[in-house]
Design an enzyme around this catalytic site. Sequence first.
Site, mmCIF file in Angstrom:
data_model
loop_
_atom_site.group_PDB
_atom_site.id
_atom_site.type_symbol
_atom_site.label_atom_id
_atom_site.label_comp_id
_atom_site.label_asym_id
_atom_site.label_seq_id
_atom_site.Cartn_x
_atom_site.Cartn_y
_atom_site.Cartn_z
ATOM 1 N N GLY A 202 50.808 -41.461 -7.851
ATOM 2 C CA GLY A 202 50.283 -41.010 -9.121
ATOM 3 C C GLY A 202 50.423 -39.584 -9.149
ATOM 4 O O GLY A 202 50.070 -38.904 -10.257
ATOM 5 N N ASP A 203 51.135 -38.821 -8.122
ATOM 6 C CA ASP A 203 51.411 -37.486 -8.303
ATOM 7 C C ASP A 203 52.746 -37.211 -9.013
ATOM 8 O O ASP A 203 53.713 -37.557 -8.828
ATOM 9 C CB ASP A 203 51.615 -36.791 -6.959
ATOM 10 C CG ASP A 203 51.387 -35.575 -6.815
ATOM 11 O OD1 ASP A 203 50.660 -34.607 -6.784
ATOM 12 O OD2 ASP A 203 52.699 -34.842 -6.971
ATOM 13 N N LEU A 204 52.605 -36.285 -10.124
ATOM 14 C CA LEU A 204 53.580 -35.876 -11.016
ATOM 15 C C LEU A 204 54.798 -35.347 -10.027
ATOM 16 O O LEU A 204 55.880 -35.324 -10.477
ATOM 17 C CB LEU A 204 53.233 -34.845 -12.111
ATOM 18 C CG LEU A 204 54.230 -34.986 -13.046
ATOM 19 C CD1 LEU A 204 54.974 -36.015 -13.740
ATOM 20 C CD2 LEU A 204 53.883 -33.723 -14.114
ATOM 21 N N TRP B 3 44.414 -40.299 -6.768
ATOM 22 C CA TRP B 3 45.225 -38.998 -6.193
ATOM 23 C C TRP B 3 44.304 -38.366 -5.255
ATOM 24 O O TRP B 3 45.093 -37.772 -4.467
ATOM 25 C CB TRP B 3 45.580 -38.383 -7.581
ATOM 26 C CG TRP B 3 46.274 -37.138 -7.309
ATOM 27 C CD1 TRP B 3 47.699 -36.985 -7.183
ATOM 28 C CD2 TRP B 3 45.699 -35.736 -6.931
ATOM 29 N NE1 TRP B 3 47.892 -35.650 -6.869
ATOM 30 C CE2 TRP B 3 46.892 -34.967 -6.747
ATOM 31 C CE3 TRP B 3 44.343 -35.253 -7.034
ATOM 32 C CZ2 TRP B 3 46.656 -33.481 -6.345
ATOM 33 C CZ3 TRP B 3 44.309 -33.788 -6.654
ATOM 34 C CH2 TRP B 3 45.365 -33.051 -6.365
#
Length: 204
Positions: free
Chosen positions: A158-160, A139
């Site tokens: 991978g970033d919400l 990230w």
Amino acid sequence: MGTTYLDVEAAVRHLRRAEPRLHPLIERYGPPRLRRKRNSFHALAHSIIYQQLSGKAAQTIYKRFLQLFPTRSFPSPEAVHAMPISRLRSAGISRQKATYLHILAQTYIRGIIKPRTFGQMSDAEIKSVLTQLKGIGPWTADMFLMFSLNRPDILPVGDLGIQKGMQRLYQLPTLPDATDMRRLASPWQPFRSAGSWYLWRLVD
């Protein structure tokens, strides 16, 4: 390879053609505000300090960190490496993060990380170098490629926020996994960084 930076006008033209769902976001927010930053050590150290903290807490700790150094500009790798762990911790930085900052500074001092070579390296090569360092995961590497090196085709799976933005944009019942995200964003290539920026605006 030659260095490639994000051409925001070309990105907007491409995304208008490639993904009609992004049109309202493009109209509302205009061109993505992504610009190259010169100080790579600053960017990576900043990322380490901010990891797993709320924005307000991170800003407070970051300000205290800067106050440890008698300079108007961001401290050099040599200055950070010379600062004792105990002093870094006095700014509110955890022992683990303070150790990561020392390791990062040492890689610059020893020439393990050579910022001048980034222009000749691919995204994957830079990510491989960075993720070998403690405290820098995929990230952080993606954020560095997007916000510091201004690389045009980064999709931080991978970033919400990106996951939530994609779920909302495509009206998915659940958060998409990395494979689905890459598939859905494939028409955005080679401007997935700009598309990602609009996804963040969608969930802001």
